[in-house]
Enzyme design. Structure first.
Site, PDB file in Angstrom:
ATOM      1  N   ASN A  89      -6.540   5.905  -8.267  1.00 14.28           N
ATOM      2  CA  ASN A  89      -6.255   5.957  -6.865  1.00 14.28           C
ATOM      3  C   ASN A  89      -5.023   7.493  -7.409  1.00 14.28           C
ATOM      4  OD1 ASN A  89      -4.980   6.546  -4.563  1.00 14.28           O
ATOM      5  ND2 ASN A  89      -4.885   4.254  -4.926  1.00 14.28           N
ATOM      6  N   LYS A 116      -2.952   8.656  -5.249  1.00 19.14           N
ATOM      7  CA  LYS A 116      -2.326   8.210  -4.209  1.00 19.14           C
ATOM      8  C   LYS A 116      -2.074   9.954  -3.905  1.00 19.14           C
ATOM      9  CE  LYS A 116      -0.862   3.675  -5.967  1.00 19.14           C
ATOM     10  NZ  LYS A 116       0.115   3.257  -6.488  1.00 19.14           N
ATOM     11  N   HIS A 174      -5.045  -0.501   1.136  1.00 15.73           N
ATOM     12  CA  HIS A 174      -4.546  -0.142   0.147  1.00 15.73           C
ATOM     13  C   HIS A 174      -3.240  -1.016   0.664  1.00 15.73           C
ATOM     14  CE1 HIS A 174      -1.981   1.000  -2.592  1.00 15.73           C
ATOM     15  NE2 HIS A 174      -3.077   0.628  -4.011  1.00 15.73           N
ATOM     16  N   GLU A 206      -5.033  -6.831  -6.245  1.00 11.86           N
ATOM     17  CA  GLU A 206      -2.842  -5.486  -6.625  1.00 11.86           C
ATOM     18  C   GLU A 206      -2.090  -6.185  -6.085  1.00 11.86           C
ATOM     19  OE1 GLU A 206      -5.460  -1.111  -7.266  1.00 11.86           O
ATOM     20  OE2 GLU A 206      -3.824  -1.539  -5.099  1.00 11.86           O
ATOM     21  N   GLY A 229       2.632  -0.176  -9.592  1.00 14.35           N
ATOM     22  CA  GLY A 229       3.906   1.001  -9.756  1.00 14.35           C
ATOM     23  C   GLY A 229       4.832  -0.045 -10.868  1.00 14.35           C
ATOM     24  N   SER A 287      -0.250  -1.648 -12.777  1.00 11.20           N
ATOM     25  CA  SER A 287       0.354  -1.265 -13.639  1.00 11.20           C
ATOM     26  C   SER A 287      -0.535  -1.342 -15.340  1.00 11.20           C
ATOM     27  CB  SER A 287       1.288  -2.346 -14.309  1.00 11.20           C
ATOM     28  OG  SER A 287       2.142  -1.665 -12.610  1.00 11.20           O
ATOM     29  N   GLY A 300      -3.440   3.890 -10.599  1.00 14.65           N
ATOM     30  CA  GLY A 300      -2.707   4.381 -10.058  1.00 14.65           C
ATOM     31  C   GLY A 300      -2.292   5.554 -11.218  1.00 14.65           C
TER      32      GLY A 300
HETATM   33  P1  13P Z   1      -0.374   1.631 -10.279  1.00 15.56           P
HETATM   34  O1  13P Z   1      -1.142   1.579 -11.415  1.00 15.56           O
HETATM   35  O2  13P Z   1       0.494   3.178 -10.525  1.00 15.56           O
HETATM   36  O3  13P Z   1       0.305   0.249 -11.009  1.00 15.56           O
HETATM   37  O4  13P Z   1      -1.143   1.997  -9.155  1.00 15.56           O
HETATM   38  C1  13P Z   1      -1.708   0.372  -8.437  1.00 15.56           C
HETATM   39  C2  13P Z   1      -2.478   1.360  -7.974  1.00 15.56           C
HETATM   40  O5  13P Z   1      -1.799   1.015  -6.737  1.00 15.56           O
HETATM   41  C3  13P Z   1      -4.272   1.253  -7.695  1.00 15.56           C
HETATM   42  O6  13P Z   1      -4.398   1.178  -6.421  1.00 15.56           O
END
Ligand code: 13P
Length: 249
Positions: free
Chosen positions: A13, A15, A97, A167, A173, A212, A233
């Protein structure tokens, strides 16, 4: 085949990241992953969907959108509908999400309607669920996730068109990946909860973990019971890191 629920799913993803010139990295990624036995999906921003669909045409990489509106069209400034994603060549869409849910308050909003619209337009959905730190500290996380699943998964779902992603918001993050025990227990809980859904009498959907995930922890996470893949992410933005995660399956 766009999606095989019996294979591991590795999804990235992006983002709000990526520009036209990042296509070069996607081409490099495609060269590294061709021949891999997995569902591999990238979710770039809307602006890059057509471009990425074009370059991934004869590869195993699939492309999806990060959200969709529940209506087909209308006066909804800033929104994208499921038919539009389909029209752009996307095969997948992420629904619910936590970063999107946050815009609509704490409730599940119209996640179910969005998912239904996605299914009606031939899109495979990744429905996200996850509790925040407060809910976990109160020990309410199992009830919370059961309720989110009940409020989010429509009657149009089956294991071929629906994937669930767990998640936990406190792990997104932050570098604070959930522990193996946290993931194992919650994925078992999700699996058990879904068994009571009429739509999954013929088998439960894939359940991904997200929060993460990186090349160092992916192998361990993918080896946990009831973890059928990962939703990545930050580490999906670098094609070499994303490839390492794919290879650790
Ligand atoms: P991170 O891998 O950056 O923590 O993000 C996870 C996420 O929200 C994937 O949709």
């Amino acid at each position: 085949m766009k999606f095989n629920p019996d294979l591991v799913t590795i999804a990235g993803n992006w983002k709000m990241n990526g520009h036209i010139d990042t296509s070069v990295d996607v081409e490099k990624l495609i060269n590294l992953i061709n021949g891999d036995d997995a569902n591999i999906i990238l979710f770039p921003p809307y602006t890059l969907i057509s471009q990425f669909v074009h370059i991934s045409k004869n590869s195993i990489l699939s492309i999806g959108g990060q959200d969709c509106h529940h209506k087909d069209s209308g006066a909804f400034t800033g929104s994208i509908s499921a038919p539009m994603l389909h029209d752009a060549g996307a095969d997948f869409v992420i629904i619910g999400h936590s970063e999107v849910r946050a815009l609509h308050g704490k409730g599940s909003g119209n996640i179910m309607n969005k998912t239904q619209s996605a299914h009606e337009n031939d899109l495979i959905t990744i429905i996200c669920v996850g509790e925040d730190r407060e809910v976990r500290l109160q020990g309410e996380h199992y009830n919370f996730i059961s309720k989110q699943l009940e409020d989010s998964v429509p009657r149009t779902s089956n294991r071929n068109n629906t994937i669930i992603a767990y998640e936990p918001i406190w792990a997104i993050g932050t570098g604070n990946t959930a522990t193996t025990a946290d993931i194992k227990e919650m994925h078992a809980h999700i699996n058990n909860t879904l068994q009571d859904f009429d739509m999954f009498k013929k088998g439960n959907p894939s359940i991904l973990y997200g929060g993460s995930v990186n090349p160092k922890n992916a192998g361990q996470i993918l080896s946990i019971n009831n973890v059928n893949g990962v939703l990545v992410g930050g580490s999906s933005l670098d094609h070499l890191q994303f490839n390492e995660i794919i290879k650790s399956k």
